[in-house]
Design a protein around this motif. Structure first.
Motif, mmCIF file in Angstrom:
data_model
loop_
_atom_site.group_PDB
_atom_site.id
_atom_site.type_symbol
_atom_site.label_atom_id
_atom_site.label_comp_id
_atom_site.label_asym_id
_atom_site.label_seq_id
_atom_site.Cartn_x
_atom_site.Cartn_y
_atom_site.Cartn_z
ATOM 1 N N PHE A 150 -26.652 -25.737 13.807
ATOM 2 C CA PHE A 150 -25.705 -26.411 14.990
ATOM 3 C C PHE A 150 -24.812 -27.279 14.206
ATOM 4 C CE2 PHE A 150 -25.233 -30.275 17.437
ATOM 5 C CZ PHE A 150 -24.463 -29.418 18.568
ATOM 6 N N HIS A 151 -25.603 -28.329 13.378
ATOM 7 C CA HIS A 151 -24.941 -29.457 12.676
ATOM 8 C C HIS A 151 -23.597 -28.818 11.925
ATOM 9 C CE1 HIS A 151 -23.932 -33.123 10.770
ATOM 10 N NE2 HIS A 151 -24.672 -33.705 11.137
ATOM 11 N N VAL A 152 -24.049 -27.928 10.885
ATOM 12 C CA VAL A 152 -22.945 -27.188 10.118
ATOM 13 C C VAL A 152 -21.971 -26.672 11.044
ATOM 14 C CG1 VAL A 152 -22.510 -25.367 8.685
ATOM 15 C CG2 VAL A 152 -24.504 -26.594 8.220
ATOM 16 N N LEU A 153 -22.125 -25.900 12.093
ATOM 17 C CA LEU A 153 -21.228 -25.513 12.801
ATOM 18 C C LEU A 153 -20.389 -26.424 13.801
ATOM 19 C CD1 LEU A 153 -23.214 -22.308 14.776
ATOM 20 C CD2 LEU A 153 -21.549 -22.407 12.546
ATOM 21 N N ALA A 154 -20.927 -27.556 14.160
ATOM 22 C CA ALA A 154 -20.444 -28.552 15.047
ATOM 23 C C ALA A 154 -19.531 -29.542 13.983
ATOM 24 C CB ALA A 154 -21.515 -29.445 15.519
ATOM 25 N N ASP A 155 -19.770 -29.491 12.421
ATOM 26 C CA ASP A 155 -18.875 -30.173 11.908
ATOM 27 C C ASP A 155 -17.539 -29.957 11.848
ATOM 28 O OD1 ASP A 155 -20.378 -32.433 10.744
ATOM 29 O OD2 ASP A 155 -20.983 -31.271 8.838
ATOM 30 N N ARG A 156 -17.158 -28.953 12.210
ATOM 31 C CA ARG A 156 -15.798 -28.332 12.067
ATOM 32 C C ARG A 156 -15.198 -27.470 13.367
ATOM 33 N NH1 ARG A 156 -13.556 -24.835 7.085
ATOM 34 N NH2 ARG A 156 -11.402 -25.021 7.379
ATOM 35 N N ALA A 174 -19.436 -12.666 18.398
ATOM 36 C CA ALA A 174 -20.785 -13.177 17.821
ATOM 37 C C ALA A 174 -20.947 -12.091 16.798
ATOM 38 C CB ALA A 174 -21.705 -12.432 19.193
ATOM 39 N N ILE A 175 -20.741 -10.669 16.786
ATOM 40 C CA ILE A 175 -20.795 -9.934 15.650
ATOM 41 C C ILE A 175 -20.212 -10.498 14.211
ATOM 42 C CG2 ILE A 175 -20.423 -7.904 14.521
ATOM 43 C CD1 ILE A 175 -20.559 -6.562 17.482
ATOM 44 N N PHE A 176 -18.935 -11.081 14.517
ATOM 45 C CA PHE A 176 -18.118 -11.641 13.433
ATOM 46 C C PHE A 176 -18.732 -12.690 12.722
ATOM 47 C CE2 PHE A 176 -13.939 -9.439 14.936
ATOM 48 C CZ PHE A 176 -13.868 -9.060 13.659
ATOM 49 N N MET A 177 -19.360 -13.447 13.949
ATOM 50 C CA MET A 177 -20.303 -14.715 13.380
ATOM 51 C C MET A 177 -21.442 -14.529 12.532
ATOM 52 S SD MET A 177 -22.965 -16.574 14.126
ATOM 53 C CE MET A 177 -23.459 -16.393 15.804
ATOM 54 N N ALA A 178 -22.220 -13.350 13.217
ATOM 55 C CA ALA A 178 -23.464 -12.912 12.496
ATOM 56 C C ALA A 178 -23.507 -12.450 11.250
ATOM 57 C CB ALA A 178 -24.005 -11.930 13.434
ATOM 58 N N VAL A 179 -22.251 -11.631 11.075
ATOM 59 C CA VAL A 179 -22.072 -11.046 9.683
ATOM 60 C C VAL A 179 -21.687 -12.118 8.598
ATOM 61 C CG1 VAL A 179 -20.511 -9.796 8.081
ATOM 62 C CG2 VAL A 179 -21.214 -9.012 10.565
ATOM 63 N N ASN A 180 -21.048 -13.169 9.054
ATOM 64 C CA ASN A 180 -20.623 -14.312 8.110
ATOM 65 C C ASN A 180 -22.045 -15.151 8.030
ATOM 66 O OD1 ASN A 180 -17.762 -13.670 7.688
ATOM 67 N ND2 ASN A 180 -17.118 -15.136 9.073
ATOM 68 N N LEU A 181 -22.685 -15.572 8.859
ATOM 69 C CA LEU A 181 -23.853 -15.986 8.791
ATOM 70 C C LEU A 181 -24.611 -15.497 7.945
ATOM 71 C CD1 LEU A 181 -25.635 -18.559 9.558
ATOM 72 C CD2 LEU A 181 -26.348 -17.128 11.675
ATOM 73 N N PHE A 182 -25.092 -14.211 8.204
ATOM 74 C CA PHE A 182 -25.975 -13.663 7.265
ATOM 75 C C PHE A 182 -25.430 -13.670 5.716
ATOM 76 C CE2 PHE A 182 -27.037 -9.792 4.472
ATOM 77 C CZ PHE A 182 -28.402 -9.461 5.173
ATOM 78 N N PHE A 183 -24.279 -13.490 5.324
ATOM 79 C CA PHE A 183 -23.765 -13.731 4.100
ATOM 80 C C PHE A 183 -23.511 -14.934 3.373
ATOM 81 C CE2 PHE A 183 -22.782 -9.294 5.127
ATOM 82 C CZ PHE A 183 -23.308 -8.633 3.840
ATOM 83 N N ALA A 184 -23.297 -16.116 4.391
ATOM 84 C CA ALA A 184 -23.093 -17.458 4.178
ATOM 85 C C ALA A 184 -24.717 -17.885 3.678
ATOM 86 C CB ALA A 184 -22.554 -18.191 5.126
ATOM 87 N N SER A 185 -25.868 -17.400 4.483
ATOM 88 C CA SER A 185 -27.044 -17.912 4.017
ATOM 89 C C SER A 185 -27.436 -17.454 2.712
ATOM 90 C CB SER A 185 -27.831 -17.225 5.151
ATOM 91 O OG SER A 185 -27.718 -17.531 6.473
ATOM 92 N N LEU A 186 -26.610 -16.555 2.035
ATOM 93 C CA LEU A 186 -26.964 -16.404 0.586
ATOM 94 C C LEU A 186 -26.913 -17.565 -0.475
ATOM 95 C CD1 LEU A 186 -25.557 -12.626 0.286
ATOM 96 C CD2 LEU A 186 -27.880 -13.396 0.963
ATOM 97 N N PHE A 197 -16.853 -21.203 14.394
ATOM 98 C CA PHE A 197 -18.030 -20.817 13.122
ATOM 99 C C PHE A 197 -17.415 -20.635 11.889
ATOM 100 C CE2 PHE A 197 -19.067 -18.739 17.313
ATOM 101 C CZ PHE A 197 -20.296 -19.403 17.633
ATOM 102 N N ASP A 198 -16.070 -21.209 11.805
ATOM 103 C CA ASP A 198 -15.346 -21.039 10.458
ATOM 104 C C ASP A 198 -15.944 -21.922 9.209
ATOM 105 O OD1 ASP A 198 -13.126 -19.990 8.930
ATOM 106 O OD2 ASP A 198 -12.590 -22.136 8.524
ATOM 107 N N ASN A 199 -16.688 -22.857 9.615
ATOM 108 C CA ASN A 199 -17.497 -23.783 8.524
ATOM 109 C C ASN A 199 -18.534 -23.083 7.788
ATOM 110 O OD1 ASN A 199 -17.320 -26.305 7.837
ATOM 111 N ND2 ASN A 199 -18.922 -27.054 8.711
ATOM 112 N N LEU A 200 -19.005 -21.953 8.422
ATOM 113 C CA LEU A 200 -19.863 -21.067 7.376
ATOM 114 C C LEU A 200 -19.453 -20.625 6.116
ATOM 115 C CD1 LEU A 200 -21.356 -18.859 10.491
ATOM 116 C CD2 LEU A 200 -22.636 -20.687 9.154
ATOM 117 N N TRP A 201 -18.268 -20.757 6.188
ATOM 118 C CA TRP A 201 -17.424 -20.099 5.000
ATOM 119 C C TRP A 201 -17.635 -21.113 3.747
ATOM 120 C CZ3 TRP A 201 -14.762 -15.806 3.327
ATOM 121 C CH2 TRP A 201 -14.715 -14.666 4.652
#
Length: 263
Positions: A108-114, A158-170, A80-84
């Motif tokens: 899904f596309h963003v996550l699968a890209d890396r 999953a929690i690490f991913m969720a926190v990153n997804l929340f703030f990446a969505s900003l 899930f590192d591509n969220l950064w």
């Protein structure tokens, strides 16, 4: 789900082929992460050379907490590192428009890209630390305990991913949220140590606002005798599900608010 699983596998194979074209870079990346994480463990060992316990927690108990956090974080890092770089690589240069016109879920596309190959070193270090702690703690390990540990590690990731997804969505509103994500992510370093050493304010923030406490410490108390936190530790999978749900809802709101920045 079957379609997305097959599609992700195709993306994954493509990334592996690319990595194998540059094997030396691949190995150097793994080794560098391995050494960086090893330095942190070395620091903890030095501290315990001068003390017997930290607020009642022994060296191997600390290692056990650290190992759960490290392994869970490694899972997030690999997949899930591509969220950064959502804002930097997709939204700001206008590349997110390309994703939106494709017949797949944009997230899904963003996550699968890396796939972050360097995370393999992080997984190895996490497992080494975890196994070292497990064999030195007075815990009877059976199939049920091992399965519970795997569930806790997956929940941690999953929690690490969720926190990153929340703030990446900003990034949908402010274009690039890396500074905010970085600031929040540094808080996860606190969870490598027992939450009981912090004051109430810190514990509240890391438990109920940004639930990093559920990535390591609280799950660890299910195996290390500590009745004060055991019931909270059982909530880790539930917190993971709630966190992912909230983060995904923020993502969907961001999609609705998104307007192309162009190139």
């Amino acid at each position: 789900m079957v379609r997305y699983a097959r599609l992700y596998w195709e993306f994954f194979k493509m990334h592996i082929k690319v990595m194998m074209e540059y094997r030396i870079d691949f190995l150097i990346g793994i080794l560098s992460v391995f050494l960086i994480q090893g330095t942190s463990i070395f620091f903890v060992a030095i501290v315990f050379d001068h003390i017997e316990a930290l607020h009642g927690w022994t060296f191997y108990q600390i290692l056990f907490i650290y190992g759960i956090a490290q392994t869970g974080r490694a899972l997030e890092f690999i997949f899930f590192d591509n969220l950064w770089v959502l804002g930097q690589n997709y939204i700001r240069p206008g590349q997110f428009d390309r994703i939106l016109i494709r017949p797949v879920n944009p997230l899904f596309h963003v996550l699968a890209d890396r796939v972050q190959a360097d995370g393999v070193g992080q997984v190895l270090m996490g497992l080494i630390v975890l196994i070292t702690a497990m064999v030195n703690l007075p815990i009877e390990w059976g199939i049920s305990e091992l399965l519970l540990l795997v569930l806790m590690i997956v929940s941690s990731g999953a929690i690490f991913m969720a926190v990153n997804l929340f703030f990446a969505s900003l990034s949908f509103w402010i274009v690039d949220s890396i500074p905010i994500m970085g600031a929040v992510f540094t808080l996860s370093d606190f969870t490598r140590y027992p939450m009981s050493i912090y004051n109430r304010s810190v514990k509240f923030v890391l438990t109920w606002l940004i639930p990093y406490g559920f990535t390591a410490f609280y799950p660890a108390t299910l195996f290390i005798e500590n009745s004060e936190y055991t019931m909270i530790g059982l909530l880790s999978p539930v917190v993971a599900i709630i966190s992912v749900t909230i983060a995904y809802q923020v993502w969907k709101k961001g999609l609705k608010a998104f307007s192309s920045t162009g190139s």
